[in-house]
Design a protein around this motif. Sequence first.
Motif, PDB file in Angstrom:
ATOM      1  N   ARG A   1       4.875   2.265 -13.524  1.00  0.00           N
ATOM      2  CA  ARG A   1       5.103   2.593 -12.116  1.00  0.00           C
ATOM      3  C   ARG A   1       4.694   1.411 -11.249  1.00  0.00           C
ATOM      4  O   ARG A   1       3.730   0.720 -11.542  1.00  0.00           O
ATOM      5  CB  ARG A   1       4.310   3.843 -11.710  1.00  0.00           C
ATOM      6  N   ARG A   2       5.473   1.258 -10.148  1.00  0.00           N
ATOM      7  CA  ARG A   2       5.172   0.175  -9.211  1.00  0.00           C
ATOM      8  C   ARG A   2       5.789   0.517  -7.867  1.00  0.00           C
ATOM      9  O   ARG A   2       6.834   1.174  -7.783  1.00  0.00           O
ATOM     10  CB  ARG A   2       5.706  -1.163  -9.724  1.00  0.00           C
ATOM     11  N   ARG A   3       5.154   0.023  -6.811  1.00  0.00           N
ATOM     12  CA  ARG A   3       5.630   0.268  -5.449  1.00  0.00           C
ATOM     13  C   ARG A   3       6.356  -0.962  -4.922  1.00  0.00           C
ATOM     14  O   ARG A   3       5.930  -2.095  -5.152  1.00  0.00           O
ATOM     15  CB  ARG A   3       4.456   0.622  -4.535  1.00  0.00           C
ATOM     16  N   PHE A   4       7.457  -0.693  -4.184  1.00  0.00           N
ATOM     17  CA  PHE A   4       8.253  -1.753  -3.574  1.00  0.00           C
ATOM     18  C   PHE A   4       8.621  -1.309  -2.157  1.00  0.00           C
ATOM     19  O   PHE A   4       8.649  -0.111  -1.823  1.00  0.00           O
ATOM     20  CB  PHE A   4       9.544  -2.027  -4.362  1.00  0.00           C
ATOM     21  N   TYR A   5       8.941  -2.330  -1.349  1.00  0.00           N
ATOM     22  CA  TYR A   5       9.544  -2.044  -0.050  1.00  0.00           C
ATOM     23  C   TYR A   5      11.019  -1.725  -0.253  1.00  0.00           C
ATOM     24  O   TYR A   5      11.684  -2.284  -1.137  1.00  0.00           O
ATOM     25  CB  TYR A   5       9.385  -3.234   0.887  1.00  0.00           C
ATOM     26  N   LYS A   6      11.539  -0.836   0.586  1.00  0.00           N
ATOM     27  CA  LYS A   6      12.966  -0.500   0.475  1.00  0.00           C
ATOM     28  C   LYS A   6      13.826  -1.695   0.813  1.00  0.00           C
ATOM     29  O   LYS A   6      14.980  -1.797   0.372  1.00  0.00           O
ATOM     30  CB  LYS A   6      13.302   0.651   1.428  1.00  0.00           C
ATOM     31  N   SER A   7      13.290  -2.634   1.575  1.00  0.00           N
ATOM     32  CA  SER A   7      14.066  -3.810   1.977  1.00  0.00           C
ATOM     33  C   SER A   7      14.067  -4.915   0.922  1.00  0.00           C
ATOM     34  O   SER A   7      14.689  -5.963   1.126  1.00  0.00           O
ATOM     35  CB  SER A   7      13.492  -4.366   3.287  1.00  0.00           C
ATOM     36  N   CYS A   8      13.400  -4.699  -0.222  1.00  0.00           N
ATOM     37  CA  CYS A   8      13.388  -5.723  -1.280  1.00  0.00           C
ATOM     38  C   CYS A   8      14.762  -5.827  -1.912  1.00  0.00           C
ATOM     39  O   CYS A   8      15.528  -4.853  -1.985  1.00  0.00           O
ATOM     40  CB  CYS A   8      12.357  -5.364  -2.338  1.00  0.00           C
ATOM     41  N   ASN A   9      15.060  -7.030  -2.393  1.00  0.00           N
ATOM     42  CA  ASN A   9      16.321  -7.242  -3.103  1.00  0.00           C
ATOM     43  C   ASN A   9      16.331  -6.407  -4.375  1.00  0.00           C
ATOM     44  O   ASN A   9      15.325  -6.256  -5.060  1.00  0.00           O
ATOM     45  CB  ASN A   9      16.483  -8.725  -3.431  1.00  0.00           C
ATOM     46  N   SER A  10      17.500  -5.871  -4.696  1.00  0.00           N
ATOM     47  CA  SER A  10      17.606  -4.994  -5.873  1.00  0.00           C
ATOM     48  C   SER A  10      17.367  -5.750  -7.182  1.00  0.00           C
ATOM     49  O   SER A  10      17.046  -5.136  -8.205  1.00  0.00           O
ATOM     50  CB  SER A  10      18.979  -4.326  -5.898  1.00  0.00           C
TER      51      SER A  10
ATOM     52  N   GLN B   1       0.835  -1.189   0.000  1.00  0.00           N
ATOM     53  CA  GLN B   1       0.000   0.000   0.000  1.00  0.00           C
ATOM     54  C   GLN B   1       0.880   1.252   0.000  1.00  0.00           C
ATOM     55  O   GLN B   1       2.033   1.249   0.449  1.00  0.00           O
ATOM     56  CB  GLN B   1      -0.928   0.007   1.227  1.00  0.00           C
ATOM     57  N   GLU B   2       0.321   2.325  -0.504  1.00  0.00           N
ATOM     58  CA  GLU B   2       1.107   3.550  -0.680  1.00  0.00           C
ATOM     59  C   GLU B   2       1.458   4.193   0.661  1.00  0.00           C
ATOM     60  O   GLU B   2       2.532   4.806   0.810  1.00  0.00           O
ATOM     61  CB  GLU B   2       0.318   4.528  -1.553  1.00  0.00           C
ATOM     62  N   LEU B   3       0.612   4.069   1.656  1.00  0.00           N
ATOM     63  CA  LEU B   3       0.806   4.764   2.927  1.00  0.00           C
ATOM     64  C   LEU B   3       1.622   3.953   3.921  1.00  0.00           C
ATOM     65  O   LEU B   3       1.836   4.408   5.059  1.00  0.00           O
ATOM     66  CB  LEU B   3      -0.562   5.123   3.531  1.00  0.00           C
ATOM     67  N   GLU B   4       2.042   2.769   3.555  1.00  0.00           N
ATOM     68  CA  GLU B   4       2.842   1.963   4.475  1.00  0.00           C
ATOM     69  C   GLU B   4       4.239   2.550   4.613  1.00  0.00           C
ATOM     70  O   GLU B   4       4.740   3.255   3.722  1.00  0.00           O
ATOM     71  CB  GLU B   4       2.921   0.512   3.978  1.00  0.00           C
ATOM     72  N   GLU B   5       4.899   2.181   5.714  1.00  0.00           N
ATOM     73  CA  GLU B   5       6.262   2.666   5.944  1.00  0.00           C
ATOM     74  C   GLU B   5       7.253   1.861   5.106  1.00  0.00           C
ATOM     75  O   GLU B   5       7.080   0.675   4.888  1.00  0.00           O
ATOM     76  CB  GLU B   5       6.618   2.539   7.432  1.00  0.00           C
ATOM     77  N   GLY B   6       8.327   2.547   4.685  1.00  0.00           N
ATOM     78  CA  GLY B   6       9.381   1.891   3.913  1.00  0.00           C
ATOM     79  C   GLY B   6       8.966   1.524   2.516  1.00  0.00           C
ATOM     80  O   GLY B   6       9.492   0.560   1.953  1.00  0.00           O
ATOM     81  N   VAL B   7       8.037   2.298   1.936  1.00  0.00           N
ATOM     82  CA  VAL B   7       7.555   2.017   0.584  1.00  0.00           C
ATOM     83  C   VAL B   7       8.032   3.130  -0.340  1.00  0.00           C
ATOM     84  O   VAL B   7       7.926   4.321   0.004  1.00  0.00           O
ATOM     85  CB  VAL B   7       6.018   1.905   0.544  1.00  0.00           C
ATOM     86  N   VAL B   8       8.569   2.766  -1.506  1.00  0.00           N
ATOM     87  CA  VAL B   8       8.994   3.726  -2.526  1.00  0.00           C
ATOM     88  C   VAL B   8       8.301   3.363  -3.834  1.00  0.00           C
ATOM     89  O   VAL B   8       7.997   2.199  -4.096  1.00  0.00           O
ATOM     90  CB  VAL B   8      10.527   3.741  -2.707  1.00  0.00           C
TER      91      VAL B   8
END
Length: 275
Positions: free
Chosen positions: A211-220, A191-198
């Motif tokens: 366009r797509r949203r990912f967690y910052k902790s996802c593997n590159s 979700q867009e409002l979750e923490e650690g989302v870009v």
Amino acid sequence: MAGSKTLILCLLVASAFIYLGSWRNPIDVKELVLWAGRFFLVLAVLTLIISLVIPWIPSSPVSRSNSSRTVPEDEMDQHQKLVRKEQQEQLSEKASSYIEKVMKPREELKLKKQEKRFYQMTGQSWKLTDGQKLGEVEDSVNNCSNVDTGVETANNEALRKRRLPEHATKHLPKAEQPQPKKVITLPEEPQELEEGVVTVALRCPSGRVYRRRFYKSCNSLVLLDWMMKLGYHTAIYTLCTSFPRCHLAIKNDSTLEIIGIVNDTVLNVEEKDLS
């Protein structure tokens, strides 16, 4: 036909009598009617006589010839049929003899030439020989080994040619099994409002932007998987930052936060410089 000719002849004779009578003594209407009655009376008598006499008159030579021709025509047709049948049988016999004597030997000779050429090209010319009984080849080889004359016999030559080359006797390595294709699966979009989302945007060479949203902790590596899923293979295309323009250093053990994607970012899909 004869009755019509006779009728015409009677009319001509009657008209001649009327003309002669009127030329000598002019006649009036009564006499003309009288002459006409006499004429028709004579005509009736002549018709009766002709109808009674004609059946007793023998047929003319022309009719005889016509009646005599009907029988030979039938015979001629039968004769022509027999002649045609004989001609057809002769032609079929000639065709069959030509096939047996000319066509079949020609085809057999052609097949033999092709077979000989095939065996010569594959190195199996020994198959063209008559062959020998079992044991004769070994005896001849033993005799040749005992008496070394320095001349290769036909049996030794055939034996040498029957030996298969090394590449034919070696066991071929097993073909490698094709590796299963990699199935690309992307993580679920948060979700867009979750923490650690870009939010990452890919600008493709076709001009479209995804366009797509990912967690910052996802593997590159998830960025490369996303690019391949869009139809751009990693062997040809790479990811670059917009400003300043530089290739994105994607590693297997790094996350999006480590490679510098901490905010919403736009990346360009560019073709690699293969040179």
